[in-house]
Design an enzyme around this catalytic site. Structure first.
Site, PDB file in Angstrom:
ATOM      1  N   ASP A   1      -5.794  -4.884   0.663  1.00 46.22           N
ATOM      2  CA  ASP A   1      -6.766  -5.052   1.757  1.00 46.22           C
ATOM      3  C   ASP A   1      -7.379  -6.453   1.739  1.00 46.22           C
ATOM      4  O   ASP A   1      -7.829  -6.945   2.777  1.00 46.22           O
ATOM      5  CB  ASP A   1      -7.925  -4.048   1.608  1.00 46.22           C
ATOM      6  CG  ASP A   1      -7.493  -2.600   1.767  1.00 46.22           C
ATOM      7  OD1 ASP A   1      -6.748  -2.320   2.711  1.00 46.22           O
ATOM      8  OD2 ASP A   1      -7.908  -1.760   0.940  1.00 46.22           O
TER       9      ASP A   1
ATOM     10  N   ASP B   1      -0.585  -5.075   2.980  1.00 48.48           N
ATOM     11  CA  ASP B   1      -0.989  -3.865   3.707  1.00 48.48           C
ATOM     12  C   ASP B   1      -0.268  -3.896   5.051  1.00 48.48           C
ATOM     13  O   ASP B   1      -0.546  -4.758   5.889  1.00 48.48           O
ATOM     14  CB  ASP B   1      -2.509  -3.831   3.909  1.00 48.48           C
ATOM     15  CG  ASP B   1      -2.952  -2.479   4.444  1.00 48.48           C
ATOM     16  OD1 ASP B   1      -2.099  -1.733   4.974  1.00 48.48           O
ATOM     17  OD2 ASP B   1      -4.145  -2.153   4.325  1.00 48.48           O
TER      18      ASP B   1
ATOM     19  N   ILE C   1      -0.274  -1.872   7.703  1.00 51.62           N
ATOM     20  CA  ILE C   1      -1.239  -1.713   8.810  1.00 51.62           C
ATOM     21  C   ILE C   1      -2.608  -1.537   8.175  1.00 51.62           C
ATOM     22  O   ILE C   1      -2.878  -0.518   7.527  1.00 51.62           O
ATOM     23  CB  ILE C   1      -0.912  -0.498   9.712  1.00 51.62           C
ATOM     24  CG1 ILE C   1       0.497  -0.619  10.319  1.00 51.62           C
ATOM     25  CG2 ILE C   1      -1.963  -0.384  10.822  1.00 51.62           C
ATOM     26  CD1 ILE C   1       0.882   0.535  11.250  1.00 51.62           C
ATOM     27  N   ASP C   2      -3.443  -2.528   8.321  1.00 51.26           N
ATOM     28  CA  ASP C   2      -4.819  -2.401   7.850  1.00 51.26           C
ATOM     29  C   ASP C   2      -5.664  -2.069   9.079  1.00 51.26           C
ATOM     30  O   ASP C   2      -5.659  -2.823  10.061  1.00 51.26           O
ATOM     31  CB  ASP C   2      -5.311  -3.680   7.181  1.00 51.26           C
ATOM     32  CG  ASP C   2      -6.689  -3.474   6.581  1.00 51.26           C
ATOM     33  OD1 ASP C   2      -6.872  -2.491   5.841  1.00 51.26           O
ATOM     34  OD2 ASP C   2      -7.593  -4.266   6.885  1.00 51.26           O
TER      35      ASP C   2
ATOM     36  N   THR D   1      -5.742   1.580   9.919  1.00 51.19           N
ATOM     37  CA  THR D   1      -4.915   2.681  10.439  1.00 51.19           C
ATOM     38  C   THR D   1      -5.737   3.617  11.333  1.00 51.19           C
ATOM     39  O   THR D   1      -5.219   4.146  12.318  1.00 51.19           O
ATOM     40  CB  THR D   1      -4.266   3.447   9.263  1.00 51.19           C
ATOM     41  OG1 THR D   1      -3.433   2.522   8.555  1.00 51.19           O
ATOM     42  CG2 THR D   1      -3.407   4.598   9.737  1.00 51.19           C
TER      43      THR D   1
ATOM     44  N   GLU E   1       0.825  -1.215   0.000  1.00 50.93           N
ATOM     45  CA  GLU E   1       0.000   0.000   0.000  1.00 50.93           C
ATOM     46  C   GLU E   1       0.857   1.263   0.000  1.00 50.93           C
ATOM     47  O   GLU E   1       0.608   2.187  -0.768  1.00 50.93           O
ATOM     48  CB  GLU E   1      -0.926   0.022   1.220  1.00 50.93           C
ATOM     49  CG  GLU E   1      -1.736   1.309   1.256  1.00 50.93           C
ATOM     50  CD  GLU E   1      -2.796   1.372   2.337  1.00 50.93           C
ATOM     51  OE1 GLU E   1      -2.766   0.570   3.271  1.00 50.93           O
ATOM     52  OE2 GLU E   1      -3.660   2.259   2.224  1.00 50.93           O
TER      53      GLU E   1
HETATM   54  C1  IPD Z   1      -8.809   0.608   5.168  1.00 44.90           C
HETATM   55  C2  IPD Z   1      -9.508  -0.268   6.155  1.00 44.90           C
HETATM   56  C3  IPD Z   1     -10.962   0.141   6.215  1.00 44.90           C
HETATM   57  C4  IPD Z   1     -11.617   0.035   4.855  1.00 44.90           C
HETATM   58  C5  IPD Z   1     -10.841   0.811   3.813  1.00 44.90           C
HETATM   59  C6  IPD Z   1      -9.398   0.391   3.811  1.00 44.90           C
HETATM   60  P1  IPD Z   1      -6.311   1.165   5.863  1.00 44.90           P
HETATM   61  O1  IPD Z   1      -7.449   0.281   5.094  1.00 44.90           O
HETATM   62  O2  IPD Z   1      -9.410  -1.608   5.798  1.00 44.90           O
HETATM   63  O3  IPD Z   1     -11.678  -0.685   7.077  1.00 44.90           O
HETATM   64  O4  IPD Z   1     -12.886   0.607   4.959  1.00 44.90           O
HETATM   65  O5  IPD Z   1     -11.418   0.555   2.554  1.00 44.90           O
HETATM   66  O6  IPD Z   1      -8.683   1.155   2.867  1.00 44.90           O
HETATM   67  O7  IPD Z   1      -6.388   2.545   5.306  1.00 44.90           O
HETATM   68  O8  IPD Z   1      -6.608   1.111   7.298  1.00 44.90           O
HETATM   69  O9  IPD Z   1      -5.097   0.442   5.446  1.00 44.90           O
HETATM   70 CA    CA Z   2      -3.005   0.347   5.371  1.00 40.32          CA
END
Ligand code: IPD
Ligand code: CA
Length: 314
Positions: free
Chosen positions: A241, A98, A100-101, A103, A78
């Site tokens: 994701d 990813d 940190i998913d 964030t 990402e």
């Molecule tokens: C997000 C998270 C969030 C989802 C977004 C993602 P991030 O990733 O998974 O739950 O709604 O579509 O982009 O920004 O925390 O890596």
């Molecule tokens: Ca992320």
């Protein structure tokens, strides 16, 4: 390692990926303390699309370890994608990451964030590892070999329940970062149809049990794999994701679909949909004499999409 992978290679890669997720988890925990003390958070696309130095540092750590162990593998992450490193997806083994998913959860100290490590092989999600270090929950799967939590408990841990209709569903959804009137309108009308009471002036309402917005797409996939959520739908996610989550959910008996048009035709997720940014995942369903799990999944996804107004994600 040659770019043709044997089963032994894949076994080794899974072991490597699990160890890497745990190592990254230590840095995520360290980062959580630092960010909660410094509040040093930056914005990407807008004020609800957040990033910290730890998103970048975790990705650098992971990328470096992968380069050392598997120099011939490609890497899509990402943060490097955001920085302009956008390799074309080929048949070569490709880590899709990813760092940190979740964030937003990470910066709020809400203990529901993870690292998501997917391996695409011949473009197909083949290995998935998702690790939430705050709760010490590690989900892992390899295509054809099942999905596990903490490497011991095979998912789903309980036999899959029947799925008579959307009315009984607990559904994962997210707010996303597109808060325009047009998208918010489509989203809220969609949610009203799914949750609304047909006996009280919402004639199309399905009155589903509820929605959960947990803030991490990858962990939503794991919750579906575990049968804790019945399904999860979002427009706007990226391959990193979902790449790991797709393997975990499928290996637990779940199924993944793409956009409304293909899903109502009964078409399940195929590799060409990876960049489609419209995904829905549904848990496994108990087979019955009348209907197999795959048929029930298609029926419910179709019912779900009858409520959905889609939009194009910019
Ligand atoms: C997000 C998270 C969030 C989802 C977004 C993602 P991030 O990733 O998974 O739950 O709604 O579509 O982009 O920004 O925390 O890596
Ligand atoms: Ca992320």
């Amino acid at each position: 390692m040659a770019s043709t992978l044997t089963q032994k290679d894949l076994d080794e890669i899974l072991t490597f990926t699990i160890a890497l997720a745990r190592k990254a988890g230590e840095l995520i925990l360290e980062g959580s303390k630092a960010i909660l003390a410094s509040h040093d958070v930056s914005e990407k696309k807008n004020a609800v699309d957040l990033v910290t130095e730890y998103d970048v540092r975790v990705e650098e750590l992971v990328r470096g370890e992968i380069e050392k162990a598997y120099p011939s593998f490609a890497f899509i992450g990402e943060e490097s994608y955001a920085a302009g490193k956008r390799p074309e997806l080929t048949d070569a083994p490709t880590f899709c990451v990813d760092p940190i998913d979740g964030t937003t959860n990470f910066v709020h100290g809400f203990p529901h964030a993870c690292i998501s490590l997917g391996l695409l092989y011949k473009r197909e999600p083949t290995i998935g590892v998702v690790f939430n270090p705050f709760l010490n929950q590690l989900y892992s799967a390899m295509k054809g070999h099942g999905a596990y939590v903490n490497e011991l408990t095979r998912l789903p841990a309980n036999p899959p329940a029947p799925f008579p209709s959307l009315q009984t569903a607990l559904i994962g959804m997210e707010w996303g970062s597109d808060r325009s009137a047009s998208t918010m309108g489509k989203k809220t009308r969609t949610f009203t149809r799914i949750a609304g009471d047909p006996a009280h002036d919402i004639p199309e309402g399905k009155m589903a049990h509820g929605f959960r917005s947990l803030g991490s797409a990858a962990l939503n996939y794991c919750a579906v794999a575990a049968g804790q959520l019945d399904m999860y739908w979002e427009i706007g996610c990226w391959p990193w994701d979902v790449a790991a989550g797709i393997v975990i959910a499928r290996e637990a008996g779940g199924e993944v679909f793409g956009d409304k048009e293909s899903s109502v035709q009964g078409k399940v997720f195929t590799d060409d949909m990876l960049w489609g940014r419209k995904y829905i995942v549904i848990r496994g369903v108990a087979d019955s004499p009348q209907e197999k799990s795959s048929e029930a999944q298609k029926r419910i996804v179709k019912e779900f999409y009858s409520c959905v107004e889609e939009w194009e994600q910019s």
